[in-house]
Design an enzyme around this catalytic site. Structure first.
Site, PDB file in Angstrom:
ATOM      1  CB  CYS A  73      41.760  -1.880 -21.870  1.00 41.36           C
ATOM      2  SG  CYS A  73      42.220  -3.615 -21.947  1.00 41.36           S
ATOM      3  CG  ASP A 125      43.665   2.210 -25.716  1.00 45.16           C
ATOM      4  OD1 ASP A 125      44.649   2.152 -26.477  1.00 45.16           O
ATOM      5  OD2 ASP A 125      43.447   3.168 -24.956  1.00 45.16           O
ATOM      6  N   GLY A 144      39.378   2.455 -18.979  1.00 45.87           N
ATOM      7  CA  GLY A 144      39.712   3.576 -18.089  1.00 45.87           C
ATOM      8  C   GLY A 144      40.847   4.430 -18.625  1.00 45.87           C
ATOM      9  CB  CYS A 179      50.137   4.637 -25.881  1.00 42.26           C
ATOM     10  SG  CYS A 179      50.099   4.109 -24.162  1.00 42.26           S
ATOM     11  CG  ASP A 207      40.759  -9.920 -16.214  1.00 39.87           C
ATOM     12  OD1 ASP A 207      41.109  -9.644 -17.389  1.00 39.87           O
ATOM     13  OD2 ASP A 207      41.530 -10.389 -15.362  1.00 39.87           O
TER      14      ASP A 207
HETATM   15  C1  LIG Z   1      45.895   2.309 -22.043  1.00 40.99           C
HETATM   16  S1  LIG Z   1      44.797   2.313 -20.732  1.00 40.99           S
HETATM   17  C2  LIG Z   1      43.248   2.562 -21.547  1.00 40.99           C
HETATM   18  C3  LIG Z   1      42.977   3.997 -21.923  1.00 40.99           C
HETATM   19  C4  LIG Z   1      41.537   4.216 -22.367  1.00 40.99           C
HETATM   20  N1  LIG Z   1      41.174   3.334 -23.461  1.00 40.99           N
HETATM   21  C5  LIG Z   1      41.283   5.647 -22.775  1.00 40.99           C
HETATM   22  O1  LIG Z   1      41.268   5.967 -23.958  1.00 40.99           O
HETATM   23  O2  LIG Z   1      41.062   6.481 -21.893  1.00 40.99           O
HETATM   24  C6  LIG Z   1      44.705   0.628 -20.307  1.00 40.99           C
HETATM   25  C7  LIG Z   1      43.662   0.282 -19.245  1.00 40.99           C
HETATM   26  O3  LIG Z   1      43.591  -1.131 -19.148  1.00 40.99           O
HETATM   27  C8  LIG Z   1      43.251  -1.470 -17.838  1.00 40.99           C
HETATM   28  N2  LIG Z   1      43.546  -2.896 -17.652  1.00 40.99           N
HETATM   29  C9  LIG Z   1      44.710  -3.491 -17.312  1.00 40.99           C
HETATM   30  N3  LIG Z   1      44.565  -4.825 -17.266  1.00 40.99           N
HETATM   31  C10 LIG Z   1      43.284  -5.078 -17.601  1.00 40.99           C
HETATM   32  C11 LIG Z   1      42.508  -6.261 -17.722  1.00 40.99           C
HETATM   33  N4  LIG Z   1      43.041  -7.465 -17.502  1.00 40.99           N
HETATM   34  N5  LIG Z   1      41.213  -6.151 -18.064  1.00 40.99           N
HETATM   35  C12 LIG Z   1      40.644  -4.938 -18.291  1.00 40.99           C
HETATM   36  N6  LIG Z   1      41.331  -3.779 -18.154  1.00 40.99           N
HETATM   37  C13 LIG Z   1      42.627  -3.858 -17.839  1.00 40.99           C
HETATM   38  C14 LIG Z   1      44.038  -0.512 -17.001  1.00 40.99           C
HETATM   39  O4  LIG Z   1      43.444  -0.369 -15.719  1.00 40.99           O
HETATM   40  C15 LIG Z   1      43.964   0.770 -17.836  1.00 40.99           C
HETATM   41  O5  LIG Z   1      42.914   1.591 -17.388  1.00 40.99           O
END
Ligand SMILES: C[S@@+](CC[C@H](N)C(=O)[O-])C[C@H]1O[C@@H](n2cnc3c(N)ncnc32)[C@H](O)[C@@H]1O
Length: 377
Positions: free
Chosen positions: A196, A262, A198, A315, A245
């Site tokens: 995760c 995360d 982004g 978080c 995903d």
């Molecule tokens: C808390 S943020 C991550 C922050 C990142 N680790 C950082 O330190 O910059 C959670 C991320 O999970 C992504 N996300 C949500 N559902 C997801 C999925 N099913 N698979 C992968 N990513 C996912 C969101 O798009 C978001 O960017």
């Protein structure tokens, strides 16, 4: 000429009426404003503070209102009340400057109402939800999940502005996020999955230590930010990014040394950074997120071999997204052992650790460090 307060009212209307995100909207408006750095900082303080304290400000002004208000008038009044009561701006300055920033047709009303608010003296709030300006469900949930005293202190701490913490590579990242990335323990030359990823704060920090990060995010824009941030911070050669995903990561089982999940969460630990988030998130979202978190962490566990390390972090402060996920893992995955949680300022929380926002003036976080054992799951 655009004054700081006029710009603040415009921003407040766009956040309140049009649903704009404060942290995306305000920087763009400031860039286009031509305001001095000092005024820009003032606008940010006014907008973030007024959005946070929206409920409290409405409670201050509503006794003096006897008709429905347009968004621009209501937000001018909230801005005035915020300055009077929370910034303790002297009444003559707060009232006249806010009246000047209010829509011309409503200046008489804004002047009259703010003068009454100013005459109110010390405020006696009806309850903590109004005083701290959170939806009632957030107050109830945080207090029941982490305790009345700590919960109230956490909510108060998240009404204070977040300090800016810049890494040596120029990336701005809360200290707590940096600590979570470090809990993964990525060694030079290892392969680490970040499922995760982004916008890439933790991925780029782990890459700085010399590991190769295979980063995915389901959201193409967020995945693009990981790549852009890796380039900007000089680690593009060690961060491979894909849109995917995390429940079905495109990596073979056992193919990475470590993994970080995360996970997307209710964000109740980072409300100081996202002033409008408290008004967006709903109580029902929390359970939906917890079920997604369980799927994400289980899928990531399959990516590591016996001996490999998995970190789950969120978080937020709710029980279902922290100890709830931990308890589910403890019962569903006998192939994972918990490693000792980090020490102070973290506190032990289930088999993991909780970092309260008031403990070290950071974002609020939960982290759980697991190691895959040789057992089948
Ligand atoms: C808390 S943020 C991550 C922050 C990142 N680790 C950082 O330190 O910059 C959670 C991320 O999970 C992504 N996300 C949500 N559902 C997801 C999925 N099913 N698979 C992968 N990513 C996912 C969101 O798009 C978001 O960017």
């Amino acid at each position: 000429m655009t004054t700081a307060r006029r710009l603040a009212v415009d921003a407040l209307v766009r956040i309140d009426r049009d649903g704009a995100y404060a942290n995306l909207l305000v920087p763009g408006m400031l860039d286009a404003s031509g305001l001095s750095p000092r005024d820009r900082a003032f606008v940010t303080e006014l907008v973030y503070g007024t959005v946070r304290m929206r409920r409290a400000c409405d409670w201050l002004i509503d006794p003096f209102i006897d008709r429905p208000l347009d968004a621009d008038v209501r937000n001018a009044l909230r801005l005035g009340a915020y300055q009077l009561v929370f910034l303790r701006t002297p009444a003559h300055a707060a009232v006249s400057a806010t009246v000047d920033a209010a829509p011309r047709r409503a200046r008489g009303l804004v002047n009259a109402v703010l003068r009454k608010v100013a005459r109110g003296g010390e405020v006696t709030w009806p309850d903590d939800g109004t005083r701290l300006s959170y939806p009632d469900w957030v107050v109830a949930r945080v207090r029941s999940d982490i305790g009345e005293h700590d919960g109230t202190a956490a909510l108060a701490a998240m009404n204070r502005p977040a300090p800016v913490h810049q890494r040596p590579d120029g990336y701005t990242q809360d200290q707590a996020s940096q600590w979570v990335a470090e809990l993964v323990g990525a060694e030079p030359g290892e392969r680490v999955a970040d499922t995760c990823a982004g916008p890439g704060g933790k991925a780029t920090w782990m890459a700085h230590g010399g590991a190769t990060i295979v980063a995915i995010d389901v959201n193409p824009t967020r995945a693009g930010l990981v790549a852009a941030n890796a380039t900007r911070t000089g680690v593009a050669d060690r961060v491979q990014v894909a849109v995917a995903d995390g429940r079905r990561p495109p990596f073979p089982p056992g193919s990475v040394d470590r993994a970080l999940v995360d996970a997307p969460c209710s964000g109740l630990g980072v409300l100081r950074r996202r002033p409008d988030a408290r008004w967006r998130i709903g109580a029902d979202d929390v359970d939906v997120l917890a079920s997604l978190q369980r799927e994400l962490v289980a899928a990531a566990a399959d990516l590591i071999p016996p001996g490999g390390v998995l970190v789950y972090s969120v978080c937020t402060l709710t029980a279902v997204e922290t100890t709830g996920v931990d308890e589910w893992l403890a019962s569903a995955r006998s192939d994972l052992d918990a490693l000792p949680p980090p020490g102070a300022p973290w506190r032990a929380w289930g088999r993991g650790a909780l970092l309260l926002p008031q403990a070290a003036d950071t974002d609020g976080m939960f982290a759980l460090v697991l190691r895959r054992n040789g057992r089948s799951r």
